[in-house]
Design a protein around this motif. Structure first.
Motif, PDB file in Angstrom:
ATOM      1  N   PHE A  93     -67.562  -8.485  68.406  1.00 32.86           N
ATOM      2  CA  PHE A  93     -68.504  -9.085  69.346  1.00 32.86           C
ATOM      3  C   PHE A  93     -67.844  -9.649  70.596  1.00 32.86           C
ATOM      4  CE2 PHE A  93     -70.474  -9.453  65.122  1.00 32.86           C
ATOM      5  CZ  PHE A  93     -71.617  -8.704  65.352  1.00 32.86           C
ATOM      6  N   SER A  94     -66.541  -9.448  70.756  1.00 35.68           N
ATOM      7  CA  SER A  94     -65.878  -9.952  71.955  1.00 35.68           C
ATOM      8  C   SER A  94     -66.051  -8.964  73.105  1.00 35.68           C
ATOM      9  CB  SER A  94     -64.391 -10.214  71.692  1.00 35.68           C
ATOM     10  OG  SER A  94     -63.739  -9.010  71.385  1.00 35.68           O
ATOM     11  N   MET A  95     -65.979  -9.489  74.317  1.00 35.77           N
ATOM     12  CA  MET A  95     -66.145  -8.652  75.511  1.00 35.77           C
ATOM     13  C   MET A  95     -64.880  -7.822  75.737  1.00 35.77           C
ATOM     14  SD  MET A  95     -68.061  -7.701  78.034  1.00 35.77           S
ATOM     15  CE  MET A  95     -69.327  -8.895  78.490  1.00 35.77           C
ATOM     16  N   PRO A  96     -65.021  -6.500  75.906  1.00 36.80           N
ATOM     17  CA  PRO A  96     -63.837  -5.701  76.232  1.00 36.80           C
ATOM     18  C   PRO A  96     -63.370  -6.001  77.656  1.00 36.80           C
ATOM     19  CG  PRO A  96     -65.829  -4.336  76.269  1.00 36.80           C
ATOM     20  CD  PRO A  96     -66.239  -5.688  75.768  1.00 36.80           C
ATOM     21  N   GLN A  97     -62.072  -6.101  77.834  1.00 34.74           N
ATOM     22  CA  GLN A  97     -61.531  -6.316  79.179  1.00 34.74           C
ATOM     23  C   GLN A  97     -61.813  -5.068  80.023  1.00 34.74           C
ATOM     24  OE1 GLN A  97     -57.479  -7.753  79.388  1.00 34.74           O
ATOM     25  NE2 GLN A  97     -57.668  -8.883  77.469  1.00 34.74           N
ATOM     26  N   ARG A 130     -67.508 -13.811  74.459  1.00 30.17           N
ATOM     27  CA  ARG A 130     -68.456 -12.953  73.751  1.00 30.17           C
ATOM     28  C   ARG A 130     -68.995 -11.846  74.659  1.00 30.17           C
ATOM     29  NH1 ARG A 130     -71.582 -13.591  69.143  1.00 30.17           N
ATOM     30  NH2 ARG A 130     -71.250 -15.818  68.959  1.00 30.17           N
ATOM     31  N   ASN A 131     -69.251 -10.699  74.040  1.00 24.63           N
ATOM     32  CA  ASN A 131     -69.922  -9.592  74.721  1.00 24.63           C
ATOM     33  C   ASN A 131     -71.409  -9.965  74.796  1.00 24.63           C
ATOM     34  OD1 ASN A 131     -71.066  -7.190  75.554  1.00 24.63           O
ATOM     35  ND2 ASN A 131     -69.806  -5.910  74.230  1.00 24.63           N
ATOM     36  N   PRO A 134     -76.195  -6.343  76.363  1.00 26.26           N
ATOM     37  CA  PRO A 134     -76.588  -5.371  75.333  1.00 26.26           C
ATOM     38  C   PRO A 134     -76.042  -3.965  75.570  1.00 26.26           C
ATOM     39  CG  PRO A 134     -78.458  -6.747  75.918  1.00 26.26           C
ATOM     40  CD  PRO A 134     -77.356  -7.091  76.874  1.00 26.26           C
ATOM     41  N   GLU A 135     -76.053  -3.486  76.827  1.00 28.14           N
ATOM     42  CA  GLU A 135     -75.594  -2.118  77.105  1.00 28.14           C
ATOM     43  C   GLU A 135     -74.120  -1.951  76.742  1.00 28.14           C
ATOM     44  OE1 GLU A 135     -77.191  -4.021  79.505  1.00 28.14           O
ATOM     45  OE2 GLU A 135     -79.115  -3.135  78.880  1.00 28.14           O
ATOM     46  N   ILE A 136     -73.306  -2.947  77.101  1.00 25.67           N
ATOM     47  CA  ILE A 136     -71.867  -2.878  76.795  1.00 25.67           C
ATOM     48  C   ILE A 136     -71.656  -3.012  75.281  1.00 25.67           C
ATOM     49  CG2 ILE A 136     -69.600  -3.936  77.197  1.00 25.67           C
ATOM     50  CD1 ILE A 136     -70.579  -4.871  79.911  1.00 25.67           C
ATOM     51  N   MET A 137     -72.488  -3.844  74.644  1.00 25.91           N
ATOM     52  CA  MET A 137     -72.373  -4.015  73.190  1.00 25.91           C
ATOM     53  C   MET A 137     -72.701  -2.720  72.454  1.00 25.91           C
ATOM     54  SD  MET A 137     -74.224  -6.817  70.720  1.00 25.91           S
ATOM     55  CE  MET A 137     -73.696  -8.188  71.721  1.00 25.91           C
ATOM     56  N   PHE A 138     -73.787  -2.052  72.880  1.00 26.28           N
ATOM     57  CA  PHE A 138     -74.158  -0.781  72.251  1.00 26.28           C
ATOM     58  C   PHE A 138     -73.041   0.246  72.399  1.00 26.28           C
ATOM     59  CE2 PHE A 138     -78.814  -1.988  72.996  1.00 26.28           C
ATOM     60  CZ  PHE A 138     -78.995  -2.364  71.681  1.00 26.28           C
ATOM     61  N   PRO A 167     -75.987 -15.929  79.730  1.00 27.91           N
ATOM     62  CA  PRO A 167     -74.850 -16.134  80.631  1.00 27.91           C
ATOM     63  C   PRO A 167     -73.553 -15.764  79.931  1.00 27.91           C
ATOM     64  CG  PRO A 167     -75.532 -18.222  79.696  1.00 27.91           C
ATOM     65  CD  PRO A 167     -76.524 -17.202  79.223  1.00 27.91           C
ATOM     66  N   PRO A 168     -72.528 -15.410  80.688  1.00 28.28           N
ATOM     67  CA  PRO A 168     -71.217 -15.186  80.046  1.00 28.28           C
ATOM     68  C   PRO A 168     -70.819 -16.450  79.289  1.00 28.28           C
ATOM     69  CG  PRO A 168     -71.180 -14.500  82.349  1.00 28.28           C
ATOM     70  CD  PRO A 168     -72.478 -15.217  82.147  1.00 28.28           C
ATOM     71  N   HIS A 169     -70.341 -16.267  78.058  1.00 32.90           N
ATOM     72  CA  HIS A 169     -69.990 -17.440  77.266  1.00 32.90           C
ATOM     73  C   HIS A 169     -68.904 -17.085  76.255  1.00 32.90           C
ATOM     74  CE1 HIS A 169     -73.076 -15.296  74.967  1.00 32.90           C
ATOM     75  NE2 HIS A 169     -72.634 -15.884  73.867  1.00 32.90           N
ATOM     76  N   GLY A 170     -68.217 -18.086  75.811  1.00 34.25           N
ATOM     77  CA  GLY A 170     -67.152 -17.899  74.832  1.00 34.25           C
ATOM     78  C   GLY A 170     -66.749 -19.245  74.279  1.00 34.25           C
TER      79      GLY A 170
END
Length: 228
Positions: A93-97, A130-131, A134-138, A167-170
């Motif tokens: 579930f983390s955001m890819p760089q 966190r990612n 939704p589009e990037i997560m899919f 919002p972007p969050h982590g």
């Protein structure tokens, strides 16, 4: 006089190569060098444990300080050597760089916005950005072989919430018991946990788990079938 190397590797590669390695590493009389061959992912853990054991035996580790290190740039994916399948290596579930653009290339080169803090070799804090898209997560799950329907089914609550705009969050969280363990100077976390469990997951102080009462089982719609 010249220094002569001992050991099976030194005998195998000969004195000239051994001397070249000695000079390159700056080895002196009584020093030792260890070599491991193969894939780094397979021998790094063994090499790390060996280095720690040698450091402890020879008194090379400074026991009087707390050494912290941030671990960053975790790979998002890894390949299963047996099946060749790509899967998540850490936190799915983390955001890819690099976002969506990074996911269009080689999955094994994608890094995640993940970070751990280690103290004296122990992981004490773990976290990630966190990612939240939704589009990037899919797309991230698609690379690991999970279709959009399966993601919606398994993580529907999160997907629905993010579609309203998140919002972007982590964040990160500290393992308080690990920090206390390090401060107490022990390597056994059970020494500092209030109600430690044994190897069979039993809490001997609380006498848990106990035998469930029939009323409790009935309330949960369960019944126990005795073993033959």
């Amino acid at each position: 006089g010249s220094l002569e190397a001992a050991g099976p590797l030194a005998k195998n590669i000969g004195p000239e190569r051994t001397e070249a390695i000695r000079q390159q590493l700056g080895l002196k009389a009584g020093d030792a060098a260890f070599f491991l061959a193969g894939k780094p992912a397979e021998f790094e853990a063994i090499a790390g444990r060996a280095r720690t054991a040698i450091g402890e035996e020879l008194g090379l580790i400074d026991q009087s300080r707390f050494a912290f290190a941030w671990i960053v740039d975790f790979p998002m994916y890894e390949r299963d050597e047996a099946t060749g399948k790509i899967d998540f290596s850490h936190n799915p579930f983390s955001m890819p760089q690099g976002g969506m653009e990074a996911l269009s290339g080689d999955p094994l080169k994608v890094l995640g916005y993940q970070y751990d803090l280690a103290c004296n070799g122990y992981e004490v804090i773990s976290g990630a950005i966190r990612n939240h898209t939704p589009e990037i997560m899919f797309k991230a799950f698609e690379l690991a072989g999970y279709g959009q329907d399966e993601v919606r089914k398994r993580f529907g609550g999160m997907v629905n919430a993010f579609q309203y705009g998140a919002p972007p969050h982590g964040g990160c969280a500290a393992g308080i018991d690990r920090l206390v363990m390090i401060l107490a100077g022990t390597s056994n976390i059970r020494e500092v946990i209030l109600f430690p469990m044994n190897q069979r997951a039993e809490d001997l102080m609380m006498g848990a788990p106990s035998e469930p009462l029939s009323d409790q089982l009935m309330e949960l719609g369960l019944r126990v079938i005795p073993r033959d």
